[in-house]
Design a protein around this motif. Structure first.
Motif, short mmCIF file in Angstrom:
data_model
loop_
_atom_site.label_atom_id
_atom_site.label_comp_id
_atom_site.label_asym_id
_atom_site.label_seq_id
_atom_site.Cartn_x
_atom_site.Cartn_y
_atom_site.Cartn_z
N VAL A 1 0.88 -1.27 -0.05
CA VAL A 1 -0.03 -0.06 0.02
C VAL A 1 1.03 1.13 -0.07
CG1 VAL A 1 -1.92 1.42 1.38
CG2 VAL A 1 -1.90 -1.23 0.93
N LEU A 2 2.05 1.19 0.72
CA LEU A 2 2.93 2.40 0.73
C LEU A 2 3.28 2.77 -0.73
CD1 LEU A 2 4.04 4.59 2.56
CD2 LEU A 2 6.04 3.07 2.75
N ASP A 3 3.85 1.55 -1.39
CA ASP A 3 4.00 1.86 -2.96
C ASP A 3 3.16 2.54 -3.54
OD1 ASP A 3 6.61 0.35 -2.55
OD2 ASP A 3 5.74 -1.46 -2.92
N CYS B 1 11.51 3.51 6.84
CA CYS B 1 12.12 2.27 6.45
C CYS B 1 11.58 1.49 5.39
CB CYS B 1 12.41 1.31 7.62
SG CYS B 1 11.10 0.61 8.06
N LYS B 2 10.56 1.35 5.14
CA LYS B 2 9.87 0.59 3.88
C LYS B 2 10.21 -1.05 4.25
CE LYS B 2 8.35 -0.03 -0.34
NZ LYS B 2 8.81 -0.68 -1.42
N ALA B 3 10.33 -1.16 5.43
CA ALA B 3 10.67 -2.61 5.87
C ALA B 3 10.01 -3.24 7.19
CB ALA B 3 12.17 -2.78 6.04
N GLY B 4 9.10 -2.16 7.56
CA GLY B 4 8.52 -2.69 8.67
C GLY B 4 9.20 -2.66 10.21
N ARG B 5 10.36 -1.69 10.00
CA ARG B 5 11.33 -1.67 11.20
C ARG B 5 11.05 -0.12 11.86
NH1 ARG B 5 11.20 -5.95 12.48
NH2 ARG B 5 12.39 -5.21 14.20
N CYS B 6 10.78 0.85 11.38
CA CYS B 6 10.64 2.05 11.77
C CYS B 6 9.56 2.42 12.66
CB CYS B 6 11.03 3.12 10.97
SG CYS B 6 9.82 3.74 9.69
N GLY B 7 8.12 1.90 12.22
CA GLY B 7 7.07 2.16 12.73
C GLY B 7 6.35 3.46 12.25
N SER B 8 6.77 4.00 11.13
CA SER B 8 6.23 5.39 10.84
C SER B 8 4.88 5.30 10.02
CB SER B 8 7.40 6.20 9.98
OG SER B 8 8.62 6.21 10.67
N CYS B 9 4.95 4.40 9.44
CA CYS B 9 3.88 4.23 8.29
C CYS B 9 2.46 3.81 8.68
CB CYS B 9 4.22 3.63 7.01
SG CYS B 9 4.21 1.70 7.20
N SER B 10 2.19 3.76 9.99
CA SER B 10 0.87 3.35 10.45
C SER B 10 -0.16 4.06 9.93
CB SER B 10 0.79 3.83 11.85
OG SER B 10 1.82 2.77 12.61
N ARG C 1 -2.97 -0.72 10.10
CA ARG C 1 -1.61 -1.56 9.35
C ARG C 1 -0.43 -0.69 9.18
NH1 ARG C 1 -3.40 -6.72 8.02
NH2 ARG C 1 -1.59 -6.81 6.94
N LEU C 2 0.57 -1.63 9.04
CA LEU C 2 1.81 -0.60 8.58
C LEU C 2 1.47 -0.66 7.11
CD1 LEU C 2 4.69 -2.31 10.61
CD2 LEU C 2 3.55 -0.17 10.95
N MET C 3 1.66 0.47 6.57
CA MET C 3 1.49 0.44 4.90
C MET C 3 2.26 -0.32 4.27
SD MET C 3 -0.30 4.17 4.09
CE MET C 3 0.60 5.14 5.24
N CYS C 4 3.71 -0.15 4.71
CA CYS C 4 4.82 -0.89 3.81
C CYS C 4 4.86 -2.39 4.14
CB CYS C 4 6.02 -0.16 4.57
SG CYS C 4 6.59 -0.94 6.01
N MET C 5 4.00 -2.88 5.12
CA MET C 5 3.98 -4.33 5.08
C MET C 5 2.63 -4.87 4.61
SD MET C 5 6.75 -5.01 6.30
CE MET C 5 6.99 -6.40 6.93
FE1 FES Z 1 9.01 1.81 8.33
FE2 FES Z 1 6.72 1.20 7.44
S1 FES Z 1 8.11 2.79 6.42
S2 FES Z 1 7.52 0.55 9.23
#
Ligand code: FES
Length: 248
Positions: free
Chosen positions: A33-35, A54-63, A71-75
């Motif tokens: 979804v983030l893409d 991060c686009k890797a489910g690590r930073c927690g920013s894209c909630s 959801r995390l949009m990047c995951m």
């Molecule tokens: Fe980092 Fe989604 S961009 S968790």
């Protein structure tokens, strides 16, 4: 092969008001979804606000909320949703909107600041700290938290009850549980857990556990044991006194 298109309904607006805007994006295998949001930013609405890192489910920013689910949009794969039906993307509901998909999560950081930090006992004579593996195992999963605040967002005590002054929400109860269960920590925060962080308001509906992208067993392994530890103190004065004498 011909590229497939997906429809998105994205909230656009600020705290003053807003509306949904419809978009169509070309999809590809593995697209998240983030893409799709980035594609919209690049080609259609360069002013679409989204927080990510991060686009890797690590930073927690894209909630955010996708079809109403935190959801995390990047995951979150686009392919998880039925083809042809619009995918609705909205900002987290529990926090004030800044713009579009970006919310003001600063309340969480204020809560974090209120928690007295880890205060370890002195090292052993040889300079080491010794702990039992079983004590480490108990809190290890809590340390996977990426502070995406999806648990905070979905918690209906946070959402519905205007208790942000007296209830910290699941993320910080987990942090308090980590400290309380930590074999080296010496600070007694239990009174505080009730009074300032409102553990009593949690009625164990486990919504937080369901949305955790790190699959932390927030309720069963964190909040319920934390409640029990505090209740034990409350009902067992001997236990309370022994703990006080032991400095924990
Ligand atoms: Fe980092 Fe989604 S961009 S968790």
């Amino acid at each position: 092969s011909k590229a497939k298109a997906a429809k998105l309904r994205v909230f656009r607006g600020t705290a003053a008001g807003g509306d949904f805007q419809n978009y169509e994006v070309e999809t590809y295998p593995g697209m998240v979804v983030l893409d799709a949001i980035h594609d919209i930013q690049a080609k259609q609405s360069p002013d679409l606000a989204v927080r990510w890192n991060c686009k890797a489910g690590r930073c927690g920013s894209c909630s955010a909320e996708v079809n109403g689910k935190p959801r995390l949009m990047c995951m979150t794969r686009m392919s998880a949703y039925p083809e042809g039906e619009p995918i609705t993307v909205t900002p987290m509901r529990a926090f004030p909107i800044i713009k579009d998909l970006v919310t003001d999560v600063s309340w969480n950081f204020e809560m974090a600041k209120k928690i007295p930090p880890f205060k370890p006992r002195p090292r052993d004579a040889d300079g080491n700290w010794r702990m039992q593996q079983i004590d480490i195992d108990r809190i290890q999963e809590f340390r996977k938290c990426i502070e995406c605040f999806l648990c905070q967002n979905v918690c209906h005590v946070v959402r519905d009850h205007q208790k942000k002054e007296v209830f910290s929400g699941p993320r910080f109860l987990i942090h308090l549980a980590t400290l309380d269960m930590h074999p080296l920590d010496t600070l007694d925060r239990r009174e505080m857990v009730k009074r300032d962080f409102g553990v009593g308001f949690c009625n164990i509906t486990k919504c937080c556990t369901e949305v955790c992208p790190e699959h932390i067993t927030i309720t069963d392994n964190g909040i319920i044991p934390l409640k029990e530890r505090i209740a034990d103190d409350h009902y067992d004065p001997v236990r309370w006194l022994l703990r006080k004498v032991a400095g924990k």
